[in-house]
Enzyme design. Structure first.
Site, PDB file in Angstrom:
ATOM      1  N   TYR A   1       6.721   5.296   4.268  1.00  0.00           N
ATOM      2  CA  TYR A   1       7.197   6.599   3.883  1.00  0.00           C
ATOM      3  C   TYR A   1       8.988   7.332   4.682  1.00  0.00           C
ATOM      4  O   TYR A   1       9.615   7.726   4.574  1.00  0.00           O
ATOM      5  CB  TYR A   1       7.382   7.549   2.902  1.00  0.00           C
ATOM      6  CG  TYR A   1       5.820   6.687   1.783  1.00  0.00           C
ATOM      7  CD1 TYR A   1       7.136   6.389   0.755  1.00  0.00           C
ATOM      8  CD2 TYR A   1       5.095   6.360   1.503  1.00  0.00           C
ATOM      9  CE1 TYR A   1       7.202   5.954  -0.691  1.00  0.00           C
ATOM     10  CE2 TYR A   1       4.974   5.473   0.482  1.00  0.00           C
ATOM     11  CZ  TYR A   1       6.165   5.179  -0.405  1.00  0.00           C
ATOM     12  OH  TYR A   1       5.618   4.615  -1.846  1.00  0.00           O
TER      13      TYR A   1
ATOM     14  N   ALA B   1       0.840  -0.741  -0.235  1.00  0.00           N
ATOM     15  CA  ALA B   1      -0.129   0.214  -0.187  1.00  0.00           C
ATOM     16  C   ALA B   1       1.138   1.697  -0.360  1.00  0.00           C
ATOM     17  O   ALA B   1       1.625   1.376   0.654  1.00  0.00           O
ATOM     18  CB  ALA B   1      -1.013   0.048   1.167  1.00  0.00           C
ATOM     19  N   LYS B   2       0.330   2.283  -0.860  1.00  0.00           N
ATOM     20  CA  LYS B   2       0.903   3.412  -0.587  1.00  0.00           C
ATOM     21  C   LYS B   2       0.356   3.941   0.532  1.00  0.00           C
ATOM     22  O   LYS B   2       0.511   5.369  -0.015  1.00  0.00           O
ATOM     23  CB  LYS B   2       1.063   4.568  -2.034  1.00  0.00           C
ATOM     24  CG  LYS B   2       2.307   3.639  -3.148  1.00  0.00           C
ATOM     25  CD  LYS B   2       2.031   4.488  -4.307  1.00  0.00           C
ATOM     26  CE  LYS B   2       2.362   5.999  -4.157  1.00  0.00           C
ATOM     27  NZ  LYS B   2       3.987   5.622  -3.763  1.00  0.00           N
ATOM     28  N   LEU B   3       1.138   3.851   1.457  1.00  0.00           N
ATOM     29  CA  LEU B   3       0.811   4.311   3.257  1.00  0.00           C
ATOM     30  C   LEU B   3       1.670   5.288   3.423  1.00  0.00           C
ATOM     31  O   LEU B   3       2.385   5.383   3.579  1.00  0.00           O
ATOM     32  CB  LEU B   3       0.739   2.732   4.211  1.00  0.00           C
ATOM     33  CG  LEU B   3       0.390   3.496   5.083  1.00  0.00           C
ATOM     34  CD1 LEU B   3      -1.270   3.996   5.784  1.00  0.00           C
ATOM     35  CD2 LEU B   3       0.583   2.523   6.314  1.00  0.00           C
TER      36      LEU B   3
END
Length: 306
Positions: free
Chosen positions: A164, A158-160
Site C-alpha cells: 500500500y 495479497a493484502k500486504l
C-alpha cells in the site's frame, strides 16, 4: 478520513480499551511493512447489525498470510468471532472493521523469524471512502504515473501492508493534482485497479473488469458485483482494459469494501458516458446496498449476524 474512536479493540485474544491498544516503537512491521490486513463492513439490517461476507474476508486474510509465509496464530473461525465480538461490545450498528496480522517486537532486520505474529481487530463508524457526493454523482480520476506492482516485485493478490506504499503514492499524486482518486496501470500498460478499489466499465450493456492476472486484487466487493450481475442477467466478462478502451466506456465505477460502489464520471478530463452515474451502475449500486442491508432476498448467506 478521520477515525471515530470506539471503546475496545481486540488484540491477541482479548478486548483492550481503545486508548491502550498500543505497540512498541520497534514493532517489526512498523519498520518493514511485513503484515497483512483486511477491510470489512458491518451494516444495519432489519434483524440487527450484520457483517458482510465475513468468512470470505477472513479466508482472504488467511490466504494473504500464506502467500507471504506468515503463520496466523488464530483460525478463521476464531478471527470471525473476534470481529463479531469487537462490533458487539462496541455497540456498533454500522461500521468498518480492520483486522491486521503483524510481526511484533522482538527482532530487527529484514528476517522476521523470531518476531511474534500478533493479530488485532478494530471497528469504528466510517462513511464511504470516496464520499457521499461520489456515490451519487461519481468521482474524477487520474491515471497514476506509478504502476501497479507486478508479482515479480511484490504479491499483488495479497493484502500486504507493504503493497500500500504503492497505493499511497498514487493517491497522493491524484489528490495533489486536483482529482478524487487514481487509476493504476500494470507494467503491460493496461488498467489494473485503483489504489484501493477494483474497476468496472460498461460497454454495450456488458460489464467488463480486468482479470486478476492484470495484477488486480481479488476483491470481495468485485466478486459480489459479478454475482449480482449474473443473477440480474447483466452480461459480464473479465478482459484487459487499455486506457483508450476506458475513455470510450459508456459507464465506469469502482468497487471495494471502503468505496462500496462508486461511479467514475471523468478520467483526466474525458467524461465517461454522459459524465455522471450511468443506468447500469445505478442499478447495481442500488441492489448492492439492499443486499448488504438485508433488504434483498437470496443473499442472506453473505450476512453474518452480530
Amino acid at each position: 478520513m478521520a477515525i471515530n474512536p470506539t471503546r475496545f479493540i481486540w488484540m491477541d485474544g482479548k478486548l483492550v480499551p481503545w486508548e491502550e491498544a498500543k505497540v512498541h516503537l520497534l514493532t517489526h512491521t512498523l519498520h518493514y511493512g511485513y503484515g497483512v490486513f483486511e477491510g470489512i463492513r458491518c451494516y444495519r439490517t432489519p434483524e440487527g447489525p450484520a457483517i458482510f461476507r465475513l468468512r470470505d474476508h477472513m479466508l482472504r486474510l488467511q490466504r494473504s498470510a500464506e502467500i507471504v509465509g506468515m503463520k496466523l496464530p488464530y483460525s478463521v473461525e476464531e478471527l470471525m468471532e473476534a470481529a463479531r465480538m469487537t462490533v458487539r461490545e462496541n455497540g456498533l450498528e454500522e461500521c468498518y472493521i480492520r483486522p491486521i496480522a503483524y510481526c511484533g517486537y522482538g527482532v530487527m532486520g529484514l528476517n522476521p523469524t523470531g518476531a511474534p505474529v500478533r493479530v488485532a481487530v478494530a471497528a469504528w463508524e466510517w462513511g464511504t471512502y470516496l464520499g457521499e457526493e461520489g456515490l451519487r454523482n461519481g468521482v474524477r480520476v487520474k491515471l497514476s504515473p506509478y504502476r501497479r506492482i507486478h508479482p515479480s516485485i511484490l504479491p499483488p493478490h495479497a493484502k500486504l501492508v507493504a503493497n500500500y506504499a504503492n497505493s499511497i503514492l498514487a493517491k497522493l499524486d491524484a489528490v495533489n493534482s486536483g482529482y478524487d482518486e487514481a487509476l493504476m496501470l500494470n507494467l503491460a500498460g493496461n488498467v489494473s485497479e485503483g489504489p484501493g478499489e477494483n474497476l468496472f466499465i460498461v460497454e454495450g450493456g456488458t460489464l467488463v473488469t480486468p482479470p486478476i492476472s492484470e495484477c488486480a486484487l481479488p476483491g470481495i466487493t468485485r466478486d459480489s458485483i459479478l454475482e449480482i450481475a449474473r443473477r440480474e442477467g447483466i452480461p459480464a466478462k473479465e478482459e484487459p482494459i487499455p486506457p483508450e478502451r476506458l475513455y470510450r466506456a459508456e459507464e465506469a465505477f469502482f468497487t471495494g469494501t471502503a468505496a462500496e460502489v462508486t461511479p467514475i464520471r471523468e478520467v483526466e478530463g474525458h467524461p465517461i458516458g454522459e459524465g455522471r452515474r450511468g443506468k447500469i451502475t445505478a442499478r447495481l449500486q442500488g441492489i448492492y446496498f439492499r443486499v448488504v442491508r438485508g433488504q434483498e432476498r437470496g443473499y442472506e448467506h453473505w450476512l453474518d449476524r452480530v
